[in-house]
Design an enzyme around this catalytic site. Structure first.
Site, PDB file in Angstrom:
ATOM      1  N   ASP A  18       0.891  -1.148   0.000  1.00  0.00           N
ATOM      2  CA  ASP A  18       0.000   0.000   0.000  1.00  0.00           C
ATOM      3  C   ASP A  18       0.945   1.219   0.000  1.00  0.00           C
ATOM      4  O   ASP A  18       2.117   1.095   0.395  1.00  0.00           O
ATOM      5  CB  ASP A  18      -0.863  -0.035   1.267  1.00  0.00           C
ATOM      6  N   ASP A  50      -0.025   5.074   0.772  1.00  0.00           N
ATOM      7  CA  ASP A  50      -0.272   6.055   1.838  1.00  0.00           C
ATOM      8  C   ASP A  50      -0.264   5.374   3.209  1.00  0.00           C
ATOM      9  O   ASP A  50      -1.064   4.471   3.457  1.00  0.00           O
ATOM     10  CB  ASP A  50      -1.647   6.717   1.642  1.00  0.00           C
TER      11      ASP A  50
END
Ligand code: BG6
Ligand code: MG
Length: 212
Positions: free
Chosen positions: A9, A11
């Site tokens: 991922d 952020d």
């Protein structure tokens, strides 16, 4: 080695954009006269832009906006957000994250991004990783956001690696759920740490090496 690829991922895992999201949503919320704080902002982790807007508008009970108005609000937030992202630089990529990514690459694993953000490539450019990952699956190539597995399944498809050989690294509970639904193991960091659905807990990013 247990895995052939790691899907990160972006952020909250590779770098931190939460505060910029918060500042941009806060400006919009103030304009609309709706209460918004950091606790509500935490609920937006891993969630798409339009779904984030719906969560913010929950507080305006009974007030209805057209689809067009909502699209405008989301666009307005994104303009502010992108302006804030311009402040990001290679200083927003920690030495620990960079070193760990380099070590994983040296071990021969593939590396991909699996992010709900439509700004993923812009962020990667800001932090100097625009050409680093083998594949990028982001908010531009999916129709359903986490906890739906689409973003991770697409990443595995782009990498041409079966899901069971991919490990997901996530800071959002919705992302851990998405990994499970994709048939992938997951390593939880930050906010998601301690979540029972995760395969591993990462107290620090560099710990990742010991699980692959
Ligand atoms: C995720 C963030 O990575 O991207 C969410 O955790 C955000 O908070 C989502 O809403 C969508 O981001 P963007 O950049 O497409 O508005
Ligand atoms: Mg995240």
């Amino acid at each position: 080695m247990k895995y052939k690829a790691i899907i990160f991922d972006l952020d909250g895992v590779i770098c931190h954009t939460d505060h910029y999201h918060y500042l941009a949503w806060k400006q919009l919320a103030d304009k609309l006269g709706v209460y918004f704080d950091e606790t509500i902002n935490n609920r937006l982790r891993g969630v798409s832009r339009m779904e984030s807007l719906e969560i913010i508008l929950e507080r305006l009970e009974g007030k209805l906006f057209s689809k067009e108005q909502k699209t405008e609000f989301a666009e307005e937030k994104n303009v502010i957000y992108k302006e804030l992202l311009r402040k990001m630089s290679t200083n927003d990529l920690s030495q620990e994250v960079k070193d760990t990514l380099d070590k994983i690459r040296a071990l021969g694993l593939k590396l991909a991004i699996g992010s709900s953000s439509k700004n993923a490539r812009l962020i990667l450019t800001q932090i100097g990783l625009e050409d680093f990952f083998d594949e990028i699956s982001d908010g531009n190539n999916i129709t359903q956001s986490k906890p739906h597995p689409e973003v991770f399944l697409k990443a595995a498809e782009y990498l041409k690696i079966e899901p069971s050989k991919c490990l997901v690294v996530e800071d959002a509970k919705a992302g851990i759920e998405a990994a499970k639904a994709a048939g992938m193991n997951s390593a939880a960091i930050g906010d998601a740490c301690g979540y029972t659905l995760a395969t591993y807990d990462l107290l620090t990013f560099s710990k990742l090496i010991s699980y692959i």
